[in-house]
Design a protein around this motif. Structure first.
Motif, PDB file in Angstrom:
ATOM      1  N   MET A 127       0.525  -1.097   0.106  1.00 57.03           N
ATOM      2  CA  MET A 127       0.064  -0.081   0.690  1.00 57.03           C
ATOM      3  C   MET A 127       0.994   1.310  -0.556  1.00 57.03           C
ATOM      4  SD  MET A 127      -3.213   0.596   2.473  1.00 57.03           S
ATOM      5  CE  MET A 127      -3.245   2.249   3.175  1.00 57.03           C
ATOM      6  N   PRO A 128       0.406   1.804  -1.009  1.00 52.89           N
ATOM      7  CA  PRO A 128       1.382   3.467  -0.744  1.00 52.89           C
ATOM      8  C   PRO A 128       0.613   4.161   0.310  1.00 52.89           C
ATOM      9  CG  PRO A 128      -0.383   3.397  -2.220  1.00 52.89           C
ATOM     10  CD  PRO A 128      -0.679   2.107  -2.184  1.00 52.89           C
ATOM     11  N   ASP A 129       1.869   5.269   0.685  1.00 53.69           N
ATOM     12  CA  ASP A 129       1.366   5.810   1.859  1.00 53.69           C
ATOM     13  C   ASP A 129       0.537   6.492   1.794  1.00 53.69           C
ATOM     14  OD1 ASP A 129       1.636   8.669   3.502  1.00 53.69           O
ATOM     15  OD2 ASP A 129       3.596   8.316   3.265  1.00 53.69           O
ATOM     16  N   TRP A 130       0.004   6.067   3.284  1.00 55.19           N
ATOM     17  CA  TRP A 130      -1.967   6.685   3.167  1.00 55.19           C
ATOM     18  C   TRP A 130      -2.133   8.138   2.813  1.00 55.19           C
ATOM     19  CZ3 TRP A 130       0.603   4.327   7.293  1.00 55.19           C
ATOM     20  CH2 TRP A 130       0.517   4.467   8.492  1.00 55.19           C
ATOM     21  N   HIS A 131      -0.779   8.829   3.414  1.00 52.67           N
ATOM     22  CA  HIS A 131      -1.901  10.341   3.100  1.00 52.67           C
ATOM     23  C   HIS A 131      -1.640  10.677   1.609  1.00 52.67           C
ATOM     24  CE1 HIS A 131      -0.259  10.124   7.355  1.00 52.67           C
ATOM     25  NE2 HIS A 131       1.269  10.692   6.675  1.00 52.67           N
ATOM     26  N   LEU A 132      -1.232  10.205   0.822  1.00 56.09           N
ATOM     27  CA  LEU A 132      -1.437  10.230  -0.505  1.00 56.09           C
ATOM     28  C   LEU A 132      -2.454  10.110  -0.760  1.00 56.09           C
ATOM     29  CD1 LEU A 132       2.288   9.141  -2.111  1.00 56.09           C
ATOM     30  CD2 LEU A 132       1.182  11.232  -1.716  1.00 56.09           C
ATOM     31  N   ILE A 133      -3.478   8.995  -0.129  1.00 56.70           N
ATOM     32  CA  ILE A 133      -4.710   8.369  -0.807  1.00 56.70           C
ATOM     33  C   ILE A 133      -5.064   8.931  -0.495  1.00 56.70           C
ATOM     34  CG2 ILE A 133      -6.408   6.380  -0.312  1.00 56.70           C
ATOM     35  CD1 ILE A 133      -4.055   4.198   0.361  1.00 56.70           C
ATOM     36  N   ALA A 134      -5.599   9.808   0.589  1.00 52.56           N
ATOM     37  CA  ALA A 134      -6.800  11.178   0.975  1.00 52.56           C
ATOM     38  C   ALA A 134      -7.375  11.719  -0.638  1.00 52.56           C
ATOM     39  CB  ALA A 134      -5.994  11.628   2.000  1.00 52.56           C
ATOM     40  N   GLN A 135      -6.438  12.350  -1.034  1.00 56.34           N
ATOM     41  CA  GLN A 135      -7.160  13.311  -2.265  1.00 56.34           C
ATOM     42  C   GLN A 135      -7.926  12.484  -3.394  1.00 56.34           C
ATOM     43  OE1 GLN A 135      -3.955  14.257  -5.057  1.00 56.34           O
ATOM     44  NE2 GLN A 135      -2.953  12.700  -4.162  1.00 56.34           N
ATOM     45  N   TYR A 160      -5.420  17.945  12.121  1.00 57.77           N
ATOM     46  CA  TYR A 160      -5.685  17.286  13.951  1.00 57.77           C
ATOM     47  C   TYR A 160      -3.423  15.796  13.166  1.00 57.77           C
ATOM     48  CZ  TYR A 160      -9.684  18.785  13.760  1.00 57.77           C
ATOM     49  OH  TYR A 160     -11.252  20.041  13.438  1.00 57.77           O
ATOM     50  N   TYR A 161      -4.582  15.054  14.165  1.00 53.71           N
ATOM     51  CA  TYR A 161      -3.208  13.977  14.683  1.00 53.71           C
ATOM     52  C   TYR A 161      -2.410  13.649  13.075  1.00 53.71           C
ATOM     53  CZ  TYR A 161      -0.664  10.599  18.209  1.00 53.71           C
ATOM     54  OH  TYR A 161       0.331  10.170  18.406  1.00 53.71           O
ATOM     55  N   SER A 162      -3.012  13.439  12.387  1.00 54.63           N
ATOM     56  CA  SER A 162      -2.224  12.974  10.794  1.00 54.63           C
ATOM     57  C   SER A 162      -1.620  13.863  10.742  1.00 54.63           C
ATOM     58  CB  SER A 162      -3.522  12.946   9.779  1.00 54.63           C
ATOM     59  OG  SER A 162      -4.006  12.174  10.687  1.00 54.63           O
ATOM     60  N   ALA A 163      -1.889  15.712  10.626  1.00 59.51           N
ATOM     61  CA  ALA A 163      -1.101  16.392  10.561  1.00 59.51           C
ATOM     62  C   ALA A 163       0.185  16.618  10.880  1.00 59.51           C
ATOM     63  CB  ALA A 163      -1.867  17.974  10.308  1.00 59.51           C
ATOM     64  N   LYS A 171      -4.872   6.373  11.880  1.00 54.13           N
ATOM     65  CA  LYS A 171      -6.085   6.584  11.710  1.00 54.13           C
ATOM     66  C   LYS A 171      -5.610   7.935  11.003  1.00 54.13           C
ATOM     67  CE  LYS A 171     -10.521   6.760  14.121  1.00 54.13           C
ATOM     68  NZ  LYS A 171     -10.828   7.166  14.549  1.00 54.13           N
ATOM     69  N   GLU A 172      -6.445   8.120   9.577  1.00 52.19           N
ATOM     70  CA  GLU A 172      -6.278   9.473   9.208  1.00 52.19           C
ATOM     71  C   GLU A 172      -7.581  10.266   8.953  1.00 52.19           C
ATOM     72  OE1 GLU A 172      -3.110  11.095   5.719  1.00 52.19           O
ATOM     73  OE2 GLU A 172      -3.436  10.289   7.288  1.00 52.19           O
ATOM     74  N   GLN A 173      -6.917  11.494   9.590  1.00 53.08           N
ATOM     75  CA  GLN A 173      -8.117  12.435  10.007  1.00 53.08           C
ATOM     76  C   GLN A 173      -8.425  13.592   8.836  1.00 53.08           C
ATOM     77  OE1 GLN A 173      -6.701  12.910  13.677  1.00 53.08           O
ATOM     78  NE2 GLN A 173      -8.658  12.095  14.556  1.00 53.08           N
ATOM     79  N   ILE A 174      -9.063  13.159   7.619  1.00 51.34           N
ATOM     80  CA  ILE A 174      -8.751  14.245   6.520  1.00 51.34           C
ATOM     81  C   ILE A 174     -10.334  15.969   6.952  1.00 51.34           C
ATOM     82  CG2 ILE A 174      -9.273  14.246   5.102  1.00 51.34           C
ATOM     83  CD1 ILE A 174      -8.333  11.602   4.607  1.00 51.34           C
ATOM     84  N   VAL A 175      -9.990  16.661   7.041  1.00 46.11           N
ATOM     85  CA  VAL A 175     -11.260  17.513   7.086  1.00 46.11           C
ATOM     86  C   VAL A 175     -11.914  18.151   6.044  1.00 46.11           C
ATOM     87  CG1 VAL A 175     -11.608  20.721   7.446  1.00 46.11           C
ATOM     88  CG2 VAL A 175     -10.196  19.283   9.007  1.00 46.11           C
ATOM     89  N   VAL A 176     -12.882  17.540   5.515  1.00 50.24           N
ATOM     90  CA  VAL A 176     -13.547  17.971   4.069  1.00 50.24           C
ATOM     91  C   VAL A 176     -14.372  19.451   4.355  1.00 50.24           C
ATOM     92  CG1 VAL A 176     -12.930  15.541   3.391  1.00 50.24           C
ATOM     93  CG2 VAL A 176     -15.371  16.101   4.597  1.00 50.24           C
ATOM     94  N   SER A 177     -14.789  19.641   3.044  1.00 49.56           N
ATOM     95  CA  SER A 177     -15.938  20.277   3.149  1.00 49.56           C
ATOM     96  C   SER A 177     -17.557  20.444   2.542  1.00 49.56           C
ATOM     97  CB  SER A 177     -15.436  21.533   2.131  1.00 49.56           C
ATOM     98  OG  SER A 177     -14.983  21.121   0.091  1.00 49.56           O
ATOM     99  N   ILE A 225      -6.317   0.919   7.753  1.00 50.61           N
ATOM    100  CA  ILE A 225      -5.628   2.008   7.798  1.00 50.61           C
ATOM    101  C   ILE A 225      -7.559   2.720   8.077  1.00 50.61           C
ATOM    102  CG2 ILE A 225      -5.063   4.260   6.762  1.00 50.61           C
ATOM    103  CD1 ILE A 225      -2.621   2.296   8.232  1.00 50.61           C
ATOM    104  N   THR A 226      -7.795   3.643   8.977  1.00 53.82           N
ATOM    105  CA  THR A 226      -9.117   3.818   9.283  1.00 53.82           C
ATOM    106  C   THR A 226      -8.853   5.979   8.521  1.00 53.82           C
ATOM    107  OG1 THR A 226      -9.832   2.792  10.780  1.00 53.82           O
ATOM    108  CG2 THR A 226     -10.939   5.021  10.460  1.00 53.82           C
ATOM    109  N   PHE A 227      -9.635   5.683   7.970  1.00 55.54           N
ATOM    110  CA  PHE A 227     -10.182   7.438   7.041  1.00 55.54           C
ATOM    111  C   PHE A 227     -10.684   7.831   8.007  1.00 55.54           C
ATOM    112  CE2 PHE A 227      -7.388   5.177   3.870  1.00 55.54           C
ATOM    113  CZ  PHE A 227      -6.047   5.786   3.841  1.00 55.54           C
ATOM    114  N   GLN A 228     -10.414   8.748   8.553  1.00 55.65           N
ATOM    115  CA  GLN A 228     -11.903  10.022   9.193  1.00 55.65           C
ATOM    116  C   GLN A 228     -11.904  10.755   8.526  1.00 55.65           C
ATOM    117  OE1 GLN A 228     -11.004  10.857  13.427  1.00 55.65           O
ATOM    118  NE2 GLN A 228     -13.881  11.194  13.257  1.00 55.65           N
ATOM    119  N   PHE A 229     -13.413  11.168   8.195  1.00 56.25           N
ATOM    120  CA  PHE A 229     -13.927  12.520   7.215  1.00 56.25           C
ATOM    121  C   PHE A 229     -14.203  13.456   8.281  1.00 56.25           C
ATOM    122  CE2 PHE A 229     -13.718   9.240   3.643  1.00 56.25           C
ATOM    123  CZ  PHE A 229     -12.902   9.584   3.524  1.00 56.25           C
TER     124      PHE A 229
END
Length: 114
Positions: free
Chosen positions: A1-9, A21-24, A37-43, A56-60
């Motif tokens: 799996m690639p770096d999970w920070h890259l998957i967010a987009q 948050y903690y991911s940053a 857990k990747e914490q992603i702020v979305v609009s 890996i949990t991705f939390q929006f």
């Protein structure tokens, strides 16, 4: 799996976003324990608000688009960057209530209070 920070987009479906948050803090190298857990702020509201990909949990986390500011692009490797919340933006009046002790401690170490 690639770096999970890259998957967010690819998961935000075109919404304005940044890793926060903690991911940053992990990207800024301000935590000692890896976060799974990747914490992603979305609009926009995302459904489901959490998804799991290879343990890996991705939390929006929804924020009104007017409250999404202070993001920057940071290189994750030699070829890819991720959009993250600027560190100074992580301590502001909008999210002080959600701070945890470890985050606050990391911030105090970062700013070197005199």
């Amino acid at each position: 799996m690639p770096d999970w920070h890259l998957i967010a987009q690819y998961l935000v479906k075109g919404a304005k976003y940044y890793i926060s948050y903690y991911s940053a803090l992990q990207i800024h190298n301000l935590i000692t324990q890896p976060s799974l857990k990747e914490q992603i702020v979305v609009s926009k509201q995302m459904s489901p608000s959490e998804i799991k990909i290879k343990n890996i949990t991705f939390q929006f986390i929804y924020h009104n688009e007017n409250h999404i500011f202070g993001e920057k692009k940071i290189w994750i490797d030699d070829f890819n960057y991720a959009t993250i919340e600027e560190f100074n933006n992580q301590i502001n009046y909008k999210n002080v209530a959600s701070l945890n002790v470890q985050f606050l401690f990391a911030y105090l170490l970062f700013v070197k209070i005199e």
